[in-house]
Design a protein around this motif. Structure first.
Motif, mmCIF file in Angstrom:
data_model
loop_
_atom_site.group_PDB
_atom_site.id
_atom_site.type_symbol
_atom_site.label_atom_id
_atom_site.label_comp_id
_atom_site.label_asym_id
_atom_site.label_seq_id
_atom_site.Cartn_x
_atom_site.Cartn_y
_atom_site.Cartn_z
ATOM 1 N N TRP B 297 58.232 -3.883 4.351
ATOM 2 C CA TRP B 297 57.141 -3.154 3.670
ATOM 3 C C TRP B 297 56.009 -4.101 3.330
ATOM 4 O O TRP B 297 54.838 -3.799 3.560
ATOM 5 C CB TRP B 297 57.602 -2.513 2.353
ATOM 6 C CG TRP B 297 58.789 -1.623 2.451
ATOM 7 C CD1 TRP B 297 59.296 -1.053 3.577
ATOM 8 C CD2 TRP B 297 59.636 -1.214 1.369
ATOM 9 N NE1 TRP B 297 60.404 -0.317 3.263
ATOM 10 C CE2 TRP B 297 60.637 -0.390 1.923
ATOM 11 C CE3 TRP B 297 59.640 -1.464 0.005
ATOM 12 C CZ2 TRP B 297 61.642 0.178 1.136
ATOM 13 C CZ3 TRP B 297 60.632 -0.892 -0.781
ATOM 14 C CH2 TRP B 297 61.626 -0.076 -0.214
ATOM 15 N N VAL B 298 56.389 -5.247 2.751
ATOM 16 C CA VAL B 298 55.358 -6.191 2.297
ATOM 17 C C VAL B 298 54.586 -6.754 3.489
ATOM 18 O O VAL B 298 53.356 -6.850 3.459
ATOM 19 C CB VAL B 298 56.000 -7.328 1.471
ATOM 20 C CG1 VAL B 298 54.951 -8.353 1.075
ATOM 21 C CG2 VAL B 298 56.686 -6.769 0.236
ATOM 22 N N ALA B 299 55.314 -7.085 4.555
ATOM 23 C CA ALA B 299 54.645 -7.636 5.733
ATOM 24 C C ALA B 299 53.691 -6.610 6.326
ATOM 25 O O ALA B 299 52.558 -6.933 6.692
ATOM 26 C CB ALA B 299 55.684 -8.058 6.770
ATOM 27 N N VAL B 300 54.140 -5.365 6.390
ATOM 28 C CA VAL B 300 53.302 -4.320 6.975
ATOM 29 C C VAL B 300 52.079 -4.066 6.094
ATOM 30 O O VAL B 300 50.964 -3.912 6.576
ATOM 31 C CB VAL B 300 54.118 -3.032 7.184
ATOM 32 C CG1 VAL B 300 53.213 -1.851 7.498
ATOM 33 C CG2 VAL B 300 55.127 -3.231 8.308
ATOM 34 N N GLY B 301 52.279 -4.075 4.800
ATOM 35 C CA GLY B 301 51.152 -3.815 3.898
ATOM 36 C C GLY B 301 50.179 -4.972 3.828
ATOM 37 O O GLY B 301 48.978 -4.782 3.670
ATOM 38 N N LEU B 346 48.793 -7.794 13.520
ATOM 39 C CA LEU B 346 48.120 -7.762 12.219
ATOM 40 C C LEU B 346 48.828 -8.684 11.228
ATOM 41 O O LEU B 346 49.495 -8.212 10.320
ATOM 42 C CB LEU B 346 48.136 -6.343 11.630
ATOM 43 C CG LEU B 346 47.508 -5.200 12.400
ATOM 44 C CD1 LEU B 346 47.833 -3.888 11.719
ATOM 45 C CD2 LEU B 346 46.016 -5.404 12.471
ATOM 46 N N PRO B 347 48.680 -9.976 11.427
ATOM 47 C CA PRO B 347 49.407 -10.885 10.531
ATOM 48 C C PRO B 347 49.040 -10.691 9.059
ATOM 49 O O PRO B 347 49.782 -11.093 8.181
ATOM 50 C CB PRO B 347 49.025 -12.281 11.030
ATOM 51 C CG PRO B 347 47.856 -12.084 11.929
ATOM 52 C CD PRO B 347 47.933 -10.693 12.454
ATOM 53 N N ARG B 348 47.891 -10.063 8.804
ATOM 54 C CA ARG B 348 47.509 -9.840 7.410
ATOM 55 C C ARG B 348 47.839 -8.424 6.955
ATOM 56 O O ARG B 348 47.396 -7.981 5.897
ATOM 57 C CB ARG B 348 46.030 -10.149 7.213
ATOM 58 C CG ARG B 348 45.737 -11.597 7.608
ATOM 59 C CD ARG B 348 44.315 -12.031 7.378
ATOM 60 N NE ARG B 348 43.333 -11.037 7.660
ATOM 61 C CZ ARG B 348 42.278 -10.809 6.865
ATOM 62 N NH1 ARG B 348 42.136 -11.495 5.765
ATOM 63 N NH2 ARG B 348 41.401 -9.896 7.183
ATOM 64 N N GLY B 349 48.633 -7.723 7.781
ATOM 65 C CA GLY B 349 49.078 -6.400 7.378
ATOM 66 C C GLY B 349 48.006 -5.347 7.558
ATOM 67 O O GLY B 349 46.874 -5.651 7.939
#
Ligand SMILES: Nc1ncnc2c1ncn2[C@@H]1O[C@H](COP(=O)(O)OP(=O)(O)O)[C@@H](O)[C@H]1O
Ligand SMILES: [Mg+2]
Lengths: 279, 360
Positions: B297-301, B346-349
């Motif tokens: 979740w955190v990585a995706v966000g 999207l490394p920055r989510g």
């Protein structure tokens, strides 16, 4: 620190955790005018003696250049002084009273030894200003840094150092976007903010232009007196300009001191010429 | 003003807090509309959103340690579950003699196991204030002891991630055992009421929703306060160059220990709010997979933004509800695929798309 010893500490009822205990080391004492003592230090990595019975004394306020071929053990020596590497034998004292071998990296740093790494290491994600802010001398306890504010005096000091290291236009630039030379300077600036009594500087001019080198030499010499400075360097021109006529230069070879003296003497030393200068 | 100081550079956070405030006002109103109105919000949906908010709270806790401090925790589900169990124990005691066996003192599962008296660690849980303290204390103490051992031994990176997994796995196995006294694999359930309010009633469910929204807002502000301080910058410094921070005189292990413990306590609160809304807590909440999911979740966000964690938790859990209802077989593949896509592209989510590009 092994998991086992930590476990023993946690289970010990009377144990005072290091983060609860007051963190004042013994006071620095330089009565004998010597700031750093390294005596009979040896360390080996998998049987290879990187440092072999090394003896080195740095006077209070001295600027000392250390030269030596690649692999001579210069960086390892700094690792020992700053607590990163434990020597197999020998003694390391900071002044008369502080035993460096009993301390870990943060304790040694707080006692007043600052270090600049061979490969410039700055906090890339933080800005130039923030890098210097974190380096600034002060209480490092968690609750203190949570509530810390920059005082007017500290801000002046920060501005002064930013000016000095030539990054006046870029205080809000992320350190990661600086050029190699600028990172070197930023790291020197961080050392200045830390206000250590002893500065260990590992190959500071790698990747710098000649002009930048001259400025670095000027800066380091200006620091001597108030601080002791130990500079490890490859570049002979730079060492020559740093050491001048009457500063001591130490030549390190295979983990021990090969020669020590003025630049002129050292340069003409036969052993030194053989292993290094005559290469 | 204090709030302004900590929030002024955080656009995403401002929007999030505004939306939370809006939802606290609007949700009760929409829920009270007549059911045939187009805007009517069924209580079922209110509770679903409330549940998502508690998961978002858990994600914020993980972002605090992973995003800012670089500790890839794969065991935060354990702290969440402990908070949940503490609340569950209170709810069990609230049942009183309304259980199947009608024992005024012992929860049903203890009667079933032929236990004669309440184990010592169940004492006090009939009091809400005690349970509320334990919701934070139990995860906090566990995190503190675990962190003291791990951080002082300088365990980091993959090794630390693995032992956090081991921690939650070990707890799962322990809680499965009936002798542990937490209801074994059935866990704790059949809750009746909370502070005297029936858990079935609409108003209690709205109240739980509001409590979840407030908890998220409060925790967000707390994390924001921590991370915009110098301590927050030290965290980022530790994340990016740990040994450099040490040579600068910072006690990295203490910084990690504090943040990790605070984060675990936030996770505990999230678990405590989650349990009355879903009506059950069982050892599956300790499942190592749950903890890994939170990291996704955190990585995706988007890491190290706090609001990114909230967005990630909400988006993925909404997607999960949809997929597990409509296409249950492909949910795990969708989740895995999403994680890979986001990491690669999207490394920055997803919130990184909206943020200006940072020069790094
Ligand atoms: N951690 C380590 N493990 C194994 N060998 C090491 C380690 N650190 C240094 N060495 C070895 O010790 C020698 C001295 O290295 P170093 O102190 O980096 O030399 P210098 O800085 O003078 O170039 C080198 O041969 C290096 O390979
Ligand atoms: Mg070197």
């Amino acid at each position: 620190m092994s998991l086992q010893s930590t476990m023993a500490e946690v289970l010990d009822r009377d144990h005072v955790f290091s983060f609860m205990a007051p963190q004042s080391a013994a006071n620095l004492n330089v009565e004998k005018n010597v700031l750093l003592y390294l005596e009979g230090i040896s360390v080996s990595f998998d049987g290879f003696k990187a440092i072999n019975d090394l003896n080195l004394y740095i006077n209070d306020g001295e600027l000392r250049c250390i030269i030596g071929p690649n692999g001579a053990g210069k960086t390892t020596m700094m690792d020992i002084i700053t607590g990163k590497t434990r020597p197999d034998s020998g003694a390391a004292w900071f002044g008369q009273t502080i035993n460096l071998l009993d301390m870990d990296e943060p304790a040694i740093a707080q006692a007043g030894i600052g270090r600049k790494f061979q490969k410039p290491t700055v906090f890339e994600y933080l800005t130039v200003f923030e890098n210097l802010e974190l380096a600034m001398a002060g209480d490092r306890a968690v609750l203190r840094i949570l509530g810390a504010r920059i005082s007017g005096e500290q801000r002046d000091r920060l501005d002064e150092v930013i000016d000095l290291i030539g990054l006046k236009e870029l205080p809000q630039m992320r350190a990661g976007s600086l050029s190699h030379g600028q990172k070197q300077w930023l790291e020197i600036g961080m050392l200045l903010m830390q206000q250590p009594r002893l500065l260990l500087v590992d190959e500071p001019v790698a990747g710098m232009t000649h002009q930048e080198m001259d400025r670095t030499a000027e800066l380091l010499t200006s620091l001597a007196g108030k601080h002791s400075v130990v500079v490890v360097e490859h570049d002979m021109d730079f060492v020559r300009s740093l050491a001048g006529k009457d500063r001591t230069v130490t030549v390190l070879h295979q983990g021990s001191v090969l020669a020590e003296g003025r630049m002129e003497q050292v340069q003409n030393n036969r052993k030194v010429v053989e292993v290094y200068l005559g290469e | 003003m204090f709030l302004w100081r900590i929030m002024k550079d955080d656009r995403g956070g401002q929007i999030l807090l505004a939306l939370l405030a809006l939802s606290i006002v609007l949700v009760p109103i929409l829920n009270s509309l007549p059911p045939d109105s187009a805007l009517y919000l069924p209580t079922y949906t209110v509770t679903l959103i409330g549940k998502y908010l508690t998961l978002a709270l858990l994600a914020v806790a993980v972002d605090l340690v992973w995003g800012y401090l670089g500790i890839l925790t794969l065991g935060h589900g354990a702290f969440f579950a402990l908070g949940g169990y503490a609340m569950g124990m209170y709810l069990m005691r609230q049942i009183g003699d309304r259980g199947v066996y009608g024992n005024p003192e012992l929860p049903d599962f203890m009667v079933f196991l032929n236990w004669q008296e309440l184990p010592w660690f169940w004492q006090g849980f009939d009091q809400f204030w005690f349970a509320a303290i334990m919701v934070m204390l139990a995860p906090g103490v566990l995190a503190f002891v675990f962190g003291a051992l791990a951080f002082r031994s300088r365990v980091s990176g993959v090794y630390l991630s693995i032992i956090t997994q081991a921690l939650t796995f070990a707890l799962m196995l322990a809680f499965y055992r009936n002798e542990m006294g937490f209801g074994g694999n059935n866990g704790l359930t059949d809750f009746k009421d909370l502070l005297g309010f029936s858990l079935q009633s609409d108003s209690t469910r709205i109240g739980l929703f509001i409590a979840s929204a407030l908890a998220l807002a409060f925790a967000y502000l707390l994390c924001r306060y921590l991370m915009q301080s110098r301590l927050g910058r030290v965290c980022v410094a530790v994340r990016d160059a740990e040994s450099r921070a040490r040579f600068m005189g910072y006690r990295v292990e203490n910084v990690k220990l504090w943040i990790f413990t605070i984060s675990a306590m936030i996770a505990g609160v999230a678990g405590a709010l989650y349990v009355p809304q879903v009506g059950i807590i069982n050892p599956n909440e300790f499942s190592p997979l749950n903890s890994i999911e939170v990291v996704v979740w955190v990585a995706v966000g988007g890491r190290a933004t706090l609001y990114g964690a909230v967005v990630g938790a909400l988006v993925i859990n909404y997607a999960k509800s949809y997929f597990t209802a409509e296409l249950p077989d492909i949910w795990l593949f969708a989740l895995g695929g999403l994680f890979v896509l986001v990491t690669l592209l999207l490394p920055r989510g997803i919130t990184g798309l909206l943020r200006p590009k940072e020069a790094v």
